[in-house]
Design a protein around this motif. Structure first.
Motif, PDB file in Angstrom:
ATOM      1  N   PRO A  22      19.182  -0.634 -15.277  1.00  0.00           N
ATOM      2  CA  PRO A  22      18.773   0.517 -16.118  1.00  0.00           C
ATOM      3  C   PRO A  22      18.134   0.123 -17.453  1.00  0.00           C
ATOM      4  N   GLU A  23      18.050  -1.166 -17.755  1.00  0.00           N
ATOM      5  CA  GLU A  23      17.294  -1.585 -18.949  1.00  0.00           C
ATOM      6  C   GLU A  23      15.788  -1.634 -18.660  1.00  0.00           C
ATOM      7  N   THR A  24      15.378  -1.443 -17.396  1.00  0.00           N
ATOM      8  CA  THR A  24      13.942  -1.426 -17.091  1.00  0.00           C
ATOM      9  C   THR A  24      13.331  -0.103 -17.552  1.00  0.00           C
TER      10      THR A  24
ATOM     11  N   VAL B 154      27.207  -2.109 -25.325  1.00  0.00           N
ATOM     12  CA  VAL B 154      27.851  -3.348 -25.807  1.00  0.00           C
ATOM     13  C   VAL B 154      26.839  -4.404 -26.242  1.00  0.00           C
ATOM     14  N   ASN B 155      25.597  -4.255 -25.828  1.00  0.00           N
ATOM     15  CA  ASN B 155      24.549  -5.182 -26.281  1.00  0.00           C
ATOM     16  C   ASN B 155      24.170  -4.831 -27.718  1.00  0.00           C
ATOM     17  N   SER B 156      25.092  -5.089 -28.624  1.00  0.00           N
ATOM     18  CA  SER B 156      24.949  -4.713 -30.033  1.00  0.00           C
ATOM     19  C   SER B 156      25.843  -5.641 -30.847  1.00  0.00           C
TER      20      SER B 156
ATOM     21  N   LEU C  66      12.929 -13.301 -17.132  1.00  0.00           N
ATOM     22  CA  LEU C  66      13.672 -14.509 -17.502  1.00  0.00           C
ATOM     23  C   LEU C  66      14.045 -14.381 -18.975  1.00  0.00           C
ATOM     24  N   CYS C  67      15.335 -14.379 -19.275  1.00  0.00           N
ATOM     25  CA  CYS C  67      15.785 -14.226 -20.666  1.00  0.00           C
ATOM     26  C   CYS C  67      15.980 -15.614 -21.284  1.00  0.00           C
ATOM     27  N   PRO C  68      15.132 -15.986 -22.256  1.00  0.00           N
ATOM     28  CA  PRO C  68      15.269 -17.321 -22.857  1.00  0.00           C
ATOM     29  C   PRO C  68      16.627 -17.510 -23.520  1.00  0.00           C
ATOM     30  N   ASP C  69      17.177 -16.445 -24.100  1.00  0.00           N
ATOM     31  CA  ASP C  69      18.482 -16.582 -24.764  1.00  0.00           C
ATOM     32  C   ASP C  69      19.597 -16.897 -23.772  1.00  0.00           C
ATOM     33  N   MET C  70      19.522 -16.277 -22.599  1.00  0.00           N
ATOM     34  CA  MET C  70      20.559 -16.540 -21.591  1.00  0.00           C
ATOM     35  C   MET C  70      20.468 -17.971 -21.067  1.00  0.00           C
ATOM     36  N   LYS C  71      19.308 -18.595 -21.268  1.00  0.00           N
ATOM     37  CA  LYS C  71      19.135 -19.949 -20.734  1.00  0.00           C
ATOM     38  C   LYS C  71      19.305 -21.028 -21.819  1.00  0.00           C
TER      39      LYS C  71
ATOM     40  N   ALA D  98      22.124 -18.577 -28.914  1.00  0.00           N
ATOM     41  CA  ALA D  98      21.867 -17.620 -27.827  1.00  0.00           C
ATOM     42  C   ALA D  98      22.168 -16.216 -28.344  1.00  0.00           C
ATOM     43  N   GLY D  99      21.143 -15.545 -28.814  1.00  0.00           N
ATOM     44  CA  GLY D  99      21.322 -14.192 -29.343  1.00  0.00           C
ATOM     45  C   GLY D  99      20.818 -13.161 -28.344  1.00  0.00           C
ATOM     46  N   CYS D 100      20.642 -11.933 -28.816  1.00  0.00           N
ATOM     47  CA  CYS D 100      20.062 -10.898 -27.957  1.00  0.00           C
ATOM     48  C   CYS D 100      19.111 -10.074 -28.814  1.00  0.00           C
ATOM     49  N   PRO D 101      17.799 -10.174 -28.560  1.00  0.00           N
ATOM     50  CA  PRO D 101      16.835  -9.424 -29.373  1.00  0.00           C
ATOM     51  C   PRO D 101      17.094  -7.914 -29.364  1.00  0.00           C
ATOM     52  N   MET D 102      17.596  -7.381 -28.248  1.00  0.00           N
ATOM     53  CA  MET D 102      17.875  -5.937 -28.246  1.00  0.00           C
ATOM     54  C   MET D 102      19.014  -5.616 -29.218  1.00  0.00           C
TER      55      MET D 102
ATOM     56  N   TYR E 164      15.096  -1.707 -27.063  1.00  0.00           N
ATOM     57  CA  TYR E 164      14.844  -2.028 -25.647  1.00  0.00           C
ATOM     58  C   TYR E 164      15.094  -3.511 -25.442  1.00  0.00           C
ATOM     59  N   CYS E 165      15.281  -3.884 -24.186  1.00  0.00           N
ATOM     60  CA  CYS E 165      15.417  -5.297 -23.844  1.00  0.00           C
ATOM     61  C   CYS E 165      14.013  -5.867 -23.631  1.00  0.00           C
ATOM     62  N   PRO E 166      13.595  -6.842 -24.441  1.00  0.00           N
ATOM     63  CA  PRO E 166      12.229  -7.356 -24.312  1.00  0.00           C
ATOM     64  C   PRO E 166      11.976  -8.072 -22.980  1.00  0.00           C
ATOM     65  N   VAL E 167      13.040  -8.438 -22.289  1.00  0.00           N
ATOM     66  CA  VAL E 167      12.875  -9.097 -20.983  1.00  0.00           C
ATOM     67  C   VAL E 167      12.604  -8.026 -19.910  1.00  0.00           C
ATOM     68  N   HIS E 168      13.495  -7.077 -19.786  1.00  0.00           N
ATOM     69  CA  HIS E 168      13.306  -6.029 -18.767  1.00  0.00           C
ATOM     70  C   HIS E 168      12.078  -5.162 -19.064  1.00  0.00           C
ATOM     71  N   GLU E 169      11.734  -5.049 -20.355  1.00  0.00           N
ATOM     72  CA  GLU E 169      10.587  -4.220 -20.727  1.00  0.00           C
ATOM     73  C   GLU E 169       9.270  -4.779 -20.193  1.00  0.00           C
TER      74      GLU E 169
ATOM     75  N   GLY F  52      27.305 -17.026 -22.523  1.00  0.00           N
ATOM     76  CA  GLY F  52      26.524 -15.794 -22.469  1.00  0.00           C
ATOM     77  C   GLY F  52      25.746 -15.764 -23.763  1.00  0.00           C
ATOM     78  N   VAL F  53      25.557 -14.572 -24.327  1.00  0.00           N
ATOM     79  CA  VAL F  53      24.893 -14.483 -25.634  1.00  0.00           C
ATOM     80  C   VAL F  53      25.908 -14.026 -26.687  1.00  0.00           C
ATOM     81  N   LEU F  54      25.486 -14.096 -27.953  1.00  0.00           N
ATOM     82  CA  LEU F  54      26.440 -13.974 -29.062  1.00  0.00           C
ATOM     83  C   LEU F  54      27.260 -12.684 -29.044  1.00  0.00           C
TER      84      LEU F  54
ATOM     85  N   THR G 125      26.501 -13.152 -15.518  1.00  0.00           N
ATOM     86  CA  THR G 125      25.724 -13.337 -14.278  1.00  0.00           C
ATOM     87  C   THR G 125      24.266 -13.737 -14.545  1.00  0.00           C
ATOM     88  N   TYR G 126      23.809 -13.707 -15.800  1.00  0.00           N
ATOM     89  CA  TYR G 126      22.450 -14.167 -16.099  1.00  0.00           C
ATOM     90  C   TYR G 126      22.410 -15.646 -16.508  1.00  0.00           C
ATOM     91  N   GLN G 127      23.574 -16.284 -16.554  1.00  0.00           N
ATOM     92  CA  GLN G 127      23.591 -17.709 -16.930  1.00  0.00           C
ATOM     93  C   GLN G 127      22.979 -18.557 -15.810  1.00  0.00           C
TER      94      GLN G 127
HETATM   95  S1  SF4 Z   1      18.379  -9.912 -20.898  1.00  0.00           S
HETATM   96 FE1  SF4 Z   1      17.747  -8.527 -22.564  1.00  0.00          FE
HETATM   97  S2  SF4 Z   1      19.618  -7.444 -23.159  1.00  0.00           S
HETATM   98 FE2  SF4 Z   1      20.241  -9.285 -21.962  1.00  0.00          FE
HETATM   99  S3  SF4 Z   1      20.577 -10.855 -23.522  1.00  0.00           S
HETATM  100 FE3  SF4 Z   1      18.459 -11.084 -22.822  1.00  0.00          FE
HETATM  101  S4  SF4 Z   1      17.281  -9.844 -24.319  1.00  0.00           S
HETATM  102 FE4  SF4 Z   1      19.426  -9.225 -24.532  1.00  0.00          FE
END
Ligand code: SF4
Length: 302
Positions: free
Chosen positions: A198-200, A112-114, A258-263, A83-87, A170-175, A59-61, A23-25
């Motif tokens: 809940p990632e905020t 699952v974000n692991s 805005l998550c750069p990886d999702m975009k 498209a990775g996920c920094p968290m 933490y999620c660097p976007v929601h943070e 999505g991401v990896l 849903t973030y795509q």
């Molecule tokens: S929104 Fe946050 S948790 Fe989701 S993919 Fe992007 S960095 Fe990772």
């Protein structure tokens, strides 16, 4: 653009492919997908794919890895593996092994974000939709390590009353979303209910009317009598919300979400992936087998 879409439609039929999207795509990806959902819904959907030969995961990896682990007989590809996920990258399997050694006897619950390697070191996975249920299933006497998202972990602690040993990821976007930004948006739209992920940060969650996964946000949007909502999560959700409840108004809280990886994914990359199938997601079998156990324990609770 029309030509790209036509080529994707042709190739997906020729190759018997199913397109799954988070849903973030971007809206253009969500519009062309066979299925759009949050991490839990996508995991379930990926595990149930039987008729298609190919799963194209937008999505991401870590999400594509999860699909490959849950459905090892299908080939899983991504438009762009960058498209990775920094968290997800905030904890490695080795770090988790050390953490476990410091807390012998503790069970590991892994968001699952692991990475697949971290899932393989864990007892059970969870998503933001089912995290409270997963932790509650372990019983109140059980010592629990929760990785990698400390903010989701604190949310679960508050809901269950159970203290956990939290990894400080933490999620660097929601943070980026601060309490001040949230208060400012609320002051501009008094009385409009606010939903946040809940990632905020906990202080942002304190200001919200609802703390929900993206799937739960869509459900609320459809079922609530409210006509307007303030939305505190990644902005890709806006398309999914508007799609789910076209007559309602959704106001995004702040452009920082805005998550750069999702975009990273887009339609030309999706077409290229279908044409060349070069981005085959492979998880080494011993890791996949162990990670599947942790994922399956979660899915068995669904
Ligand atoms: S929104 Fe946050 S948790 Fe989701 S993919 Fe992007 S960095 Fe990772």
């Amino acid at each position: 653009m029309h030509d790209t879409i036509a080529q994707i439609q042709l190739l997906r039929r020729q190759k018997n492919a199913v397109i799954l999207a988070h849903t973030y795509q971007a809206a253009e990806i969500q519009q062309i997908a066979d299925f759009v959902g949050d991490s839990l819904a996508l995991s379930l959907e990926a595990s149930r794919v039987k008729d298609a030969e190919l799963i194209v995961f937008c999505g991401v990896l870590f999400m594509a890895e999860t699909a490959a682990i849950l459905n090892p007989r299908r080939k899983v590809i991504m438009p762009d593996t960058a498209a990775g996920c920094p968290m997800a990258d905030m904890i490695s399997a080795e770090q988790l092994r050390h953490f476990k050694a410091e807390h012998p006897g503790a069970k590991v619950v892994c968001y699952v974000n692991s990475t697949a390697e971290v899932k393989a070191e864990s007892d059970i996975c969870c998503t933001s939709s089912n995290a409270v249920k997963v932790v509650s299933s372990l019983g109140t006497d059980q010592e629990i390590i929760f990785v990698p998202d400390q903010y989701l972990g604190k949310f679960i602690e508050k809901q269950t009353g159970q203290k956990m040993i939290l990894w400080e990821g933490y999620c660097p976007v929601h943070e980026k979303l601060s309490a001040d930004m949230t208060k400012e948006a609320k002051s501009r739209f008094p009385g409009v209910p606010l939903m946040v992920h809940p990632e905020t940060r906990p202080e942002v969650q304190e200001l919200a009317d609802y703390i929900l996964s993206t799937g739960q946000m869509i459900k609320l949007a459809k079922e609530s009598k409210a006509q307007r909502f303030l939305v505190g999560t990644e902005m890709g959700i806006m398309h999914a919300l508007q799609n789910a409840a076209p007559d309602k108004q959704f106001i995004h809280l702040n452009a920082c979400l805005l998550c750069p990886d999702m975009k990273v994914n887009n339609l030309p990359k999706l077409l290229n992936a279908l044409q060349n199938e070069e981005t085959h997601i492979r998880v080494p079998q011993p890791i996949a087998d162990k990670a599947r156990l942790a994922l399956q324990r979660m899915l068995d609770l669904s």
